[in-house]
Structure formats: structure tokens, C-alpha cells
Write an enzyme that holds these catalytic residues in place. Sequence first.
Site, mmCIF file in Angstrom:
data_model
loop_
_atom_site.group_PDB
_atom_site.id
_atom_site.type_symbol
_atom_site.label_atom_id
_atom_site.label_comp_id
_atom_site.label_asym_id
_atom_site.label_seq_id
_atom_site.Cartn_x
_atom_site.Cartn_y
_atom_site.Cartn_z
ATOM 1 N N TYR A 109 1.106 -1.472 -0.022
ATOM 2 C CA TYR A 109 -0.184 -0.201 -0.234
ATOM 3 C C TYR A 109 0.499 1.083 0.374
ATOM 4 O O TYR A 109 1.273 1.271 0.799
ATOM 5 C CB TYR A 109 -0.949 -0.342 1.034
ATOM 6 C CG TYR A 109 -1.617 1.692 1.785
ATOM 7 C CD1 TYR A 109 -2.713 1.153 0.864
ATOM 8 C CD2 TYR A 109 -0.804 2.418 1.916
ATOM 9 C CE1 TYR A 109 -3.493 2.286 0.837
ATOM 10 C CE2 TYR A 109 -1.510 3.634 2.034
ATOM 11 C CZ TYR A 109 -3.427 3.528 1.732
ATOM 12 O OH TYR A 109 -4.379 4.689 1.431
ATOM 13 N N GLU A 197 -3.458 7.379 -4.060
ATOM 14 C CA GLU A 197 -3.083 6.001 -3.506
ATOM 15 C C GLU A 197 -3.338 5.507 -4.570
ATOM 16 O O GLU A 197 -4.141 5.296 -5.700
ATOM 17 C CB GLU A 197 -4.585 6.122 -2.318
ATOM 18 C CG GLU A 197 -4.382 4.937 -1.594
ATOM 19 C CD GLU A 197 -5.806 4.826 -1.018
ATOM 20 O OE1 GLU A 197 -7.203 5.050 -1.219
ATOM 21 O OE2 GLU A 197 -5.936 4.620 -0.049
#
Length: 397
Positions: A109, A197
Site C-alpha cells: 500500500y 493512493e
Amino acid sequence: MKVHEYQAKALLAGYGVPVPRGEVAHTVDEAVAAAGKLGSLPVVVKAQIHAGGRGKGGGVKLARSIDEVRDLAGKILGMRLVTPQTGPEGKVVGKLLIEEGLGIARELYLAVLLDRTSAAPLIMASTAGGMDIEEVARTRPEQILKQVCHPTLGLLPFQARQLAFGLNLTGDAFRAFVKLATDLVRAYVALDCSLAEINPLVVTNEGKVVALDAKLSLDDNALWRHAEFAELRDLSEEDPLEVEAHRFRLNYIRLEGNIGIMVNGAGLAMATMDLIKLAGASPANFLDVGGGANAEMITNGFKILLSDANVRAVLINIFGGILRCDVLAEGVVTACRELAPKLPVIVRLTGTNVDQGREILSRSGLDFIVATDVADAAAKIAALRLGEVAAQAGANR
Ligand code: GDP
Ligand code: MN
């Protein structure tokens, strides 16, 4: 402003962030042609909507043959995709991204967002990629690595390396990550993002580091610096009432309650929302008509409030400064004559020309509930007893 994954990937690729090869498709034929052009299998068929969690909702599928691409494209295009982020009403899929399928060794992530505490971009990385990061943050916060970026120098090399060490990367993947993280921060600043993101950021079986997903939020207040973003806007993904309000230069944000509010000034609007909450009810929107509103803007604002089916009562809370109370009252009366709302309209006015304003309201023959001050307005909202309904409407969205 949000953009689609395929647009976010094109923007990030412009800053050197590696993304899978792929192409957007609007029809089944285009999807098949795009898969043919990739020249390798499997390919991934990805629904393009302004919400995450598509994988869980069935909007991201692996196709092992061209026939399967045709089949999946036919199924996903036009479907109403419900994900944890769309709400129960879901979003209709109008576009697909057809991408080369990659062999995934690890899912990480990586995200950059604005950290208000340090007043700088913050980069976050985690080995727990591909999952719900909010859940990781809640239950295993130690698994989220953070570095505060310098506002003009960006992510410094030692910081990028610290993240790479923390993610247990080695060799080529380590070096690729350091470059990618640095480029992502550069893109975040240059594109005026409020969020960039990548979930998941993958390490492929060949040791390449690639942004498998990408989500960008572009700061609305900086859009004037990026004329080129205009064509990225997809109005079909936005709340129609918000789009309409934007056309009339009204600051309107739809919320989940049932008291529609119209206020002048953002601070007063925030205070009014608090007031409604304290009265046990819930605001249906934020609407700041601004200091310079004219009767036409008031009418338009009022129309937008009333077009929201959740609205059960309206509270108008105006401090007449530059916007005079008589102008406001004229606007409200015009709008009520035209729209004949069948719900309570509470009006609290004070400031410039307040007497003329109240006079206009009472002479109109319309049925307004006039509140003398803020406390009185709160009492009148509480008396409507819409609180329980508001909670329910919120739960339904
Ligand atoms: P989201 O669910 O909206 O966040 O969509 P993502 O783009 O993150 O895709 C969801 C999941 O699909 C990813 O976490 C991957 O596990 C999987 N996926 C996406 N692309 C590929 C691919 O090229 N190969 C493989 N094996 N899985 C993929
Ligand atoms: Mn994702």
C-alpha cells in the site's frame, strides 16, 4: 475533483510511475480490441467508477481468453456496481479499463495525502496492501509506515529508503520503490492533489514494482491552475444537485440528513449545521450562498434544496451584511411562489434591512415560520421532531 483510475494512471505515468499497459473501453467491441492490442493473456477487466472497493463488488475480473473478455465486458458494462464506497444505490459502469494481467508476488500500500498536523504532504506505506487500509490503521497501526515530506524538496532519498527497508524490499525492487515513491510525491505536488493512493502497489513475479490501482483526488481550489483537467471531469459520476449548484456558483454539498439549509457565509453555515445537530436533527446539505448573492441565486439555491427528496424542512439562516435581508426575502418569496413547497420553511433573519425583510415575508401571504433568533430557530427545528427520521435516512444511504 475525482478522476477515474485510467486517468489517474495516465497522469502518474507522466511522472515516471510504472503502471500496467492498458486502454479504456466504452463498448464490448472496444474492450475486445484493447485486449487484442495488449497481445498477451490474461487481461484484467476493470470497471471505471469514482469509488474504490470495486474488486469486492465484482467490478474487477481476470479474463484468460478473448472470449472471456467479451463475456466479462458485456456483464460489467452497464451494471450497477455496489461497493463499500458507493452506498447501497451503487454506480452504473459506463467505462472499462482493459489491462495486461500481472503475476503478483506481493501487494503493498502506498499513498500521499495532506497531513494537517505537520502542514505538509505525508507519505504512508504498508505491507498490508490490497486490503481495507482503514481497517489496518485501526487494528494494526504499527503496520503503517509514515514519512512527512518537505513541502518543496519532496520526499528525501533517505526517507524513501527508510520506507523501502520497512517494506522488506531488496535489490531491484528496493531501488524501483525508492524512485516510484519519490515520483509519486512529485506528482502529488505538481498535480495539486489532496490524495494520491496506490492500493495495491505490487511487486511482480519478475521483481518489478507497478501501480496496479491508482486513485487521485485533485484539489478543487487548485483547478484554475490546471486547465487541462477540465476534460477529465466526468459529470455522470457526480451528484447532479452539486453539479447544478456549481453552475449557479453556489457552494453546495449534499449531506445525509433532512433539514435543508441556506446560509450566507461558510462559518455561519457550519454553525447552523451544529445548531441543527444540537436540536436533535440532521442537515441535508451545506449551502453557502455567499456574501454577494442576488435574488436569482437565492431562488436557484432554494430550488436545489427542494429537489433533494430527503429534505423535510428548510432552515434559512441569514445575517444581512453585504447580502441585504430584503433581497434575501424577495428571493425566498419568489422561489416559494414558483415551487410551492409543502414543507415547513423556518426563516431567521438579522442584520441590514431586517425590518423590510420580515415585512416582505409577512406580506407575501406565504406560510413561513419566522424565528426571532438562533435559539428560537433551534427550538422550532426541535419542535418538528424530524430527528429520528434523519437518523434513518442517514442509515439508508
Ligand atoms: P479496487 O477493488 O477498486 O481497489 O480495485 P483494484 O484495482 O485494487 O483491484 C482489486 C484487486 O484485483 C487487486 O487487489 C488485485 O488483487 C486484483 N488484480 C487487479 N489487477 C490484477 C492483475 O493484473 N493480476 C492479478 N493477479 N490480480 C489483479
Ligand atoms: Mn484498489
